[in-house]
Design an enzyme around this catalytic site. Sequence first.
Site, PDB file in Angstrom:
ATOM      1  N   GLU A 483       0.800  -1.222   0.000  1.00 50.27           N
ATOM      2  CA  GLU A 483       0.000   0.000   0.000  1.00 50.27           C
ATOM      3  C   GLU A 483       0.836   1.277   0.000  1.00 50.27           C
ATOM      4  O   GLU A 483       0.333   2.347   0.331  1.00 50.27           O
ATOM      5  CB  GLU A 483      -0.991  -0.016   1.180  1.00 50.27           C
ATOM      6  CG  GLU A 483      -1.971  -1.176   1.070  1.00 50.27           C
ATOM      7  CD  GLU A 483      -2.889  -1.320   2.264  1.00 50.27           C
ATOM      8  OE1 GLU A 483      -2.573  -0.744   3.322  1.00 50.27           O
ATOM      9  OE2 GLU A 483      -3.915  -2.012   2.154  1.00 50.27           O
ATOM     10  N   GLU A 549      -6.526  -7.035  -1.963  1.00 49.18           N
ATOM     11  CA  GLU A 549      -6.945  -7.399  -0.603  1.00 49.18           C
ATOM     12  C   GLU A 549      -8.454  -7.264  -0.474  1.00 49.18           C
ATOM     13  O   GLU A 549      -8.986  -6.157  -0.482  1.00 49.18           O
ATOM     14  CB  GLU A 549      -6.272  -6.506   0.453  1.00 49.18           C
ATOM     15  CG  GLU A 549      -4.774  -6.678   0.574  1.00 49.18           C
ATOM     16  CD  GLU A 549      -4.174  -5.820   1.681  1.00 49.18           C
ATOM     17  OE1 GLU A 549      -4.953  -5.293   2.514  1.00 49.18           O
ATOM     18  OE2 GLU A 549      -2.944  -5.675   1.717  1.00 49.18           O
TER      19      GLU A 549
END
Length: 876
Positions: A483, A549
Amino acid sequence: MCIKYRWLAALCVLVSTYLQAQNAYELNSGWQCVNVAKVKEAGQAISVPSYKLSGWIPAVVPGTVLTTLLENKKVPDPFYGMNNEKIPDIFDTGREYYTYWFAKDFKETTPKGDEQVWLHFRGINYSCDVYLNGKKLNTATHYGMFLRQTYNITNVLSKDGNNRLAVIVHPPDPVGNAKTGQGGDGMIAKNVSHQYVAGWDWIQPIRDRNTGIWDKVTIEKTGIVNLKNPHVVTLVPGVRKAEGPQQPATIKVSAELENTSTKKVEGTLQYTLDGQTVSQKVSLEPQKTTVVQLPDFTLQNPKLWWPHGYGKQPLYDLKMQFTVDGKSVSDQETVSVGVREVQTEWNAVTRSKQVAVNGQKIFIKGGNWIISDAMLRFTDARYDAEIRFHRDMNLNLIRIWGGALSERPEFYKACDKYGMLVMQDFWVSGDCNGRWVDPVKKEDQWTRRKYPDDHKLFLRSAEDQIKMIRNYASLAMWCGGNEITPPEDILIPLRDSILPELDGTRWFIDYSNSDDMSYNFLGGNGDGPYGIQPINRFWEHRTFPFNSEVGSVGVGDYESLERFIPAANMTPPHYSTKKIDPVWDYHKYIGYDEYLQPYGEPTEARDFAKKAQLVNYDQYRALMEGFSAHMWDWYTGTIIWKTQNPWTAMRGQMYDYYLDVNACLYGLRSGSEPLHIMYNPVDGMVMIVNNTFETKRDLMLTIKAYTISGKDSLITQVFNEIGPSTVRKYVPILPTINALRKEQGVFLSLKLLDVNKKVVSDNFYWLPDASGNYSGLNKMAKASVQTSVKVLEKGKIELKISNPAGGAVAFFNRVALVDPKTKKRILPVFFSDNYVSLLPGEEKIVVMEYTPDSQSAQPLVSLSGWNVEEKFIPVK
């Protein structure tokens, strides 16, 4: 995989002399350790074999300080109850509390002639100094969790063969305050190490931050030239099929040759693959390491490696050696090679990357992986079991999350074996490295964005780890971080020079939810969603077109909970009062919210866990079915957050820390079938998804409904076909199903049969009544199933289950192997299917595989279901 091997007779027919002693062995037992405060002497003294190790305790190597303390019963099991709170945290104690000396005595005599002896450390966390026989081996203190160390110890070995290795290991610095937040106060990320050890939303802090000699220590013997870091690239042009004759593939091979002598060495580097030998004569400058590129090799009719579900996973042994002056074998290695090529392209329809293997596009069905064990207790057997579970889920990719580590060769070996593609993150995460404003972090975003402190160490570590794992067929993608990208002066050389030079064959994603991977239709900064969702949402709500995710719940069954929750705390969360037991909360329980209520408010923990399995199955089947329903128009892939836990957590897992499966695995296994029939609960459409390269013809699609009492009604059956890598709608049945389920709910049976009447996809739904409750399930009559068991071979047992005609559905049966005395489950066991339901008059077979214990009695097979009384069947 790159491993040393002892002999290469097939290659050495013409060689006149051999290096008989050439081998490698691991120093994995007989270690001792002591806290640094208990010794006054320096490493030069401690590493002398005559120095008495008084007061030292047996050490676990590979392992950590905490695993050693646990092994010696000096701390309680931190994975049980709230024992972790009883162990001092390094932030409170100071680093010296977990700074330890490790010592190992071993036999190795001073070599003769040109023989060289090497000491290899595959991983130490975090900094260390190394001593052997009174001499310090490293000129400067070693730093970095992800940086291998190698020392030529030829001239340091004792003449009498008695040697002592001593290593002082210091924890990361800083260790970080772990009391709050993802990665605690974030300071752990200033090191080039893993970040989860300071705690995350799925784990409590690891008290010593995993300080120790955490990976393998080996002694290797070579000749005057050391062959290291071989590199094998396989090129597979064109669009290939999984079966049949193949056009050639190109094999490109290079290796590093280290000349340890003070004079130039002439010799030949060669390898054998598929019975063919490729060689290159070389001249090596003294005391230098030279990269040698061998001539390209054309492999005729190659056996291609494919991801699971698309083909087989054949592996070739590439045997490489270097001979000096055409006489003696100086060094040799074997590389396990899967012949395949990974490609990517942008899908303009989905607006996301699309992955292809050997020219064929692959719909990515993946799982996020943290680490096998949070305290770094790795074994080949555990790796093999966990990757096999992922294969059994019908997944084809595992992503290694960036807050953990670059996975070990043994992990990749298992992925090669079972056909799992791997996306490997480097070691940064947005939570610690400054992506978001976070008041619990000690430093501001601008400062955290520069983590880690030593960028050169990060790059050196990246180079080293790339060399360690680049030969595995399963490794498909590199990712800059979780991320977030690494800092610019790490990202640019990593992307533009290091990876192209050392690999150059894989897709590099700058970070895990990058626009280069997937357009963000949702807005915001994150992935997800992560919590439990209505089943319909998986089908009708569009998320990231390649979602890195997305996840849900994952509480295990009662037998799983018993392993780490004390009896006094076996109180399930209560939806109405929102009350959660502190142990459940400590183990990161994620709420099932209102989703258990349609089955009836759980009365106690066993009832809670039983009903949770129904939700688990439904959640993960729907997740993968929903993504598959929009294959190539909305999505090119999805990666579940997450498929396993490295400790006794209660969220996002298909099996527990002890390798006991739950219903998540089998719901996902169903929804991820390569050829799969499924029901869209939003529009009532029966669909088929074909994730293979072949058109499937003459498929009999059979749709039946069953009442709670077991009465069946045929809705339709029809022959159909479906093209390769395709999803299609076939039969709308919503009005019929709504009418049938109105009063008590209904069972829906979908089957695909081939022309030989063999079932090739079998999907079974339980649908609620008109009010959304499963009212009929609690009124079901008992089903009296018949069972028989037979041993197919050692470690392989077949259970046959029959449900007599005329009665109720035998619903949601859990199968297990148990110890005949304790009735405790044998773990791990691999089931061909589980949580199975049987229609009236139906028979099913479940095959179980396990590793028998020669000391134990023959196990029992346990079977229990929603409306089936538990029974134990002897294995004869």
